[in-house]
Design a protein around this motif. Structure first.
Motif, short mmCIF file in Angstrom:
data_model
loop_
_atom_site.label_atom_id
_atom_site.label_comp_id
_atom_site.label_asym_id
_atom_site.label_seq_id
_atom_site.Cartn_x
_atom_site.Cartn_y
_atom_site.Cartn_z
N ASN A 120 0.93 -1.29 -0.30
CA ASN A 120 0.10 -0.29 -0.23
C ASN A 120 0.93 1.36 0.52
OD1 ASN A 120 -1.75 0.67 -0.60
ND2 ASN A 120 -3.52 0.22 1.82
N ASN A 121 1.61 1.29 -1.19
CA ASN A 121 2.95 2.62 -0.80
C ASN A 121 3.29 2.88 -0.13
OD1 ASN A 121 0.82 2.84 -3.43
ND2 ASN A 121 -0.52 4.66 -2.60
N ARG B 271 6.89 -3.43 -1.26
CA ARG B 271 6.20 -4.63 -2.21
C ARG B 271 5.58 -4.60 -3.40
NH1 ARG B 271 5.62 -9.20 1.51
NH2 ARG B 271 4.36 -10.50 -0.42
N LYS B 272 4.78 -3.54 -3.16
CA LYS B 272 3.62 -3.32 -4.91
C LYS B 272 5.09 -3.68 -5.69
CE LYS B 272 1.23 -0.19 -5.59
NZ LYS B 272 0.01 0.92 -6.06
N GLU C 153 6.84 -6.56 -6.43
CA GLU C 153 6.21 -7.29 -7.29
C GLU C 153 5.99 -7.08 -8.54
OE1 GLU C 153 2.68 -8.18 -4.71
OE2 GLU C 153 3.02 -9.07 -3.37
N LEU C 154 5.88 -5.92 -9.11
CA LEU C 154 5.21 -6.21 -10.47
C LEU C 154 6.53 -6.22 -11.24
CD1 LEU C 154 2.92 -2.72 -10.17
CD2 LEU C 154 2.14 -5.23 -10.63
N SER D 5 8.42 -8.17 -10.66
CA SER D 5 8.55 -9.77 -10.99
C SER D 5 10.14 -10.12 -10.11
CB SER D 5 8.50 -10.89 -11.96
OG SER D 5 7.35 -10.28 -12.65
N ALA E 149 -2.16 8.99 -0.76
CA ALA E 149 -2.04 8.28 -1.90
C ALA E 149 -2.19 9.34 -2.99
CB ALA E 149 -3.53 7.53 -2.17
N LYS E 150 -1.98 11.00 -2.94
CA LYS E 150 -1.38 11.89 -3.98
C LYS E 150 0.26 11.58 -4.37
CE LYS E 150 -5.51 14.67 -4.42
NZ LYS E 150 -6.11 14.23 -5.72
N ALA F 293 1.85 9.59 -4.25
CA ALA F 293 2.78 8.11 -5.23
C ALA F 293 2.04 8.04 -6.28
CB ALA F 293 1.94 6.97 -4.26
N ASN F 294 2.38 7.79 -7.58
CA ASN F 294 2.70 6.98 -8.60
C ASN F 294 1.46 5.52 -9.00
OD1 ASN F 294 3.60 8.76 -9.95
ND2 ASN F 294 6.00 8.36 -9.61
N ASP F 295 1.23 5.50 -9.73
CA ASP F 295 0.66 4.23 -9.40
C ASP F 295 0.87 3.25 -9.40
OD1 ASP F 295 -2.42 4.72 -10.41
OD2 ASP F 295 -1.49 4.15 -13.08
#
Lengths: 81, 278
Positions: free
Chosen positions: B86-87, B113-114, B117-118, B120, B199-200, B202-204
């Protein structure tokens, strides 16, 4: 359920569930929520009625889907990446 | 201080997975995420059971922080790299603790973490064995923590940044919709606060926006960067991320996180509250 607005679905690649994230963006493109997909590629949001963009983020791809959600209904979205 | 002193990218971490001077620490909102898998050699800190006083509403004291880091095998002279989901929401909260207790070198993994994971990148289930240390914490740095009286005194004088979602800010909700409702008595926000949801920042993919984008975000929402700032949310965790952005990335000299946040302020007797959108 009658009062809830649920957007749910799955993210797949070549028919197989894929692990990643789904972001819910409002009419103005503003971030509202994000969930990781489950082991079977599923996701679910409790939203409000309106037009939304779902953005699936998976390794190597980003895919957007526009959806219109109505109160008291499940809006099902299958996203192939 | 430059961005690279406080924020590192995934390649930097990947190259140091076996570096004895670096300790990687996962801190997640979902405290079971670590059990599913984690970056190789990463240890876990649980924001709920490790970082909160078990009795009073407060964070763990200096002795408690020393005991925690000693047990985790973290030494004073090691570089701590925090990451989470979560960012980096809860990783930022832990970062703020490491600064409160004066750790020398602590950084966030950009994207957390995101992003890992993205990309890989490798995740493992094996839990590393680390020998215990004798960690020594500094006295709490109260210059980065706000209390309720600081917030009341800041109304109309300093920047107050409310980083909750617009529905929490306006008073329609008392907590984020996906969380248990740990309630304040009253909804709303501190008068004169600007609503800039966390959340603003952070990027996607979970990485932080550029310094220029971040500066523009706060200025466009009416934050006067020449003034001191207090950030708050509901229990002080999302606002720790905004504190990181303002104090660590944008080098604003005087920024405090109000960890009492809305669950305290919204339960105080006699304080002013405003309802409605920005």
């Amino acid at each position: 359920m009658a009062s809830e607005t649920i957007i749910q679905g799955s993210v797949t690649r070549d028919g197989e569930p894929v692990n990643g994230y789904v972001r819910l963006l409002d009419e103005g493109g503003e971030f509202t929520a994000e969930v990781p997909t489950s082991a079977t590629g599923q996701f679910r949001f409790f939203a409000r009625p309106g037009t939304w963009t779902l953005r699936a983020l998976v390794p190597g791809a980003t895919v957007d889907r526009q959806v219109v959600a109505a109160q008291g209904e499940f809006t099902e979205v299958a996203i192939a990446v | 201080m430059s961005r690279s002193d406080v924020l590192v990218d995934a390649d930097w971490v990947q190259a140091r997975l076996d570096d004895p001077k670096v300790v990687i620490v996962e801190v997640d909102e979902d405290t079971s995420a670590y059990e599913k898998n984690h970056i190789r050699n990463a240890v876990r800190i649980d924001w709920k059971s490790d970082l909160q006083d078990p009795v009073r509403r407060d964070f763990i004291d200096q002795a408690g922080f020393e005991a925690l880091l000693s047990a985790k095998g973290i030494a004073n002279d090691q570089t701590v790299v925090l990451y989470g989901g979560n960012n980096n929401w809860f990783a930022s909260y832990a970062y703020w603790y490491f600064k409160l207790y004066g750790h020398g070198d602590v950084r966030l993994l950009d994207g957390g973490r995101k992003k890992w994971e993205l990309d890989s990148r490798e995740l493992v289930v094996e839990v590393p064995e680390r020998a215990a240390t004798a960690y020594k914490a500094q006295a709490v740095d109260s210059s980065i923590r706000a209390f309720r009286d600081d917030v009341i005194a800041a109304i109309g004088n300093l920047n107050l940044v409310d980083v909750r979602s617009p529905d929490e800010f306006s008073g329609k909700l008392l907590a984020p919709a996906h969380l248990p409702q740990e309630q304040s008595q009253r909804p709303g926000h501190v008068p004169t606060a600007k609503n800039i949801p966390w959340a603003k920042n952070a990027n996607d993919d979970g990485t932080f926006k550029s310094d220029d984008e971040l500066r523009a975000l706060y200025q466009e929402e009416g934050v006067d960067l020449a003034k001191d700032t207090i950030a708050y949310c509901r229990i002080g965790e999302r606002s720790a991320l905004t504190w990181f952005v303002l104090h660590e990335l944008l080098d604003q000299p005087n920024v405090k996180n109000y960890d009492g946040s809305w669950t305290e302020y919204g339960s105080l007797v006699g304080v002013p509250i405003e309802l409605g959108a920005n």
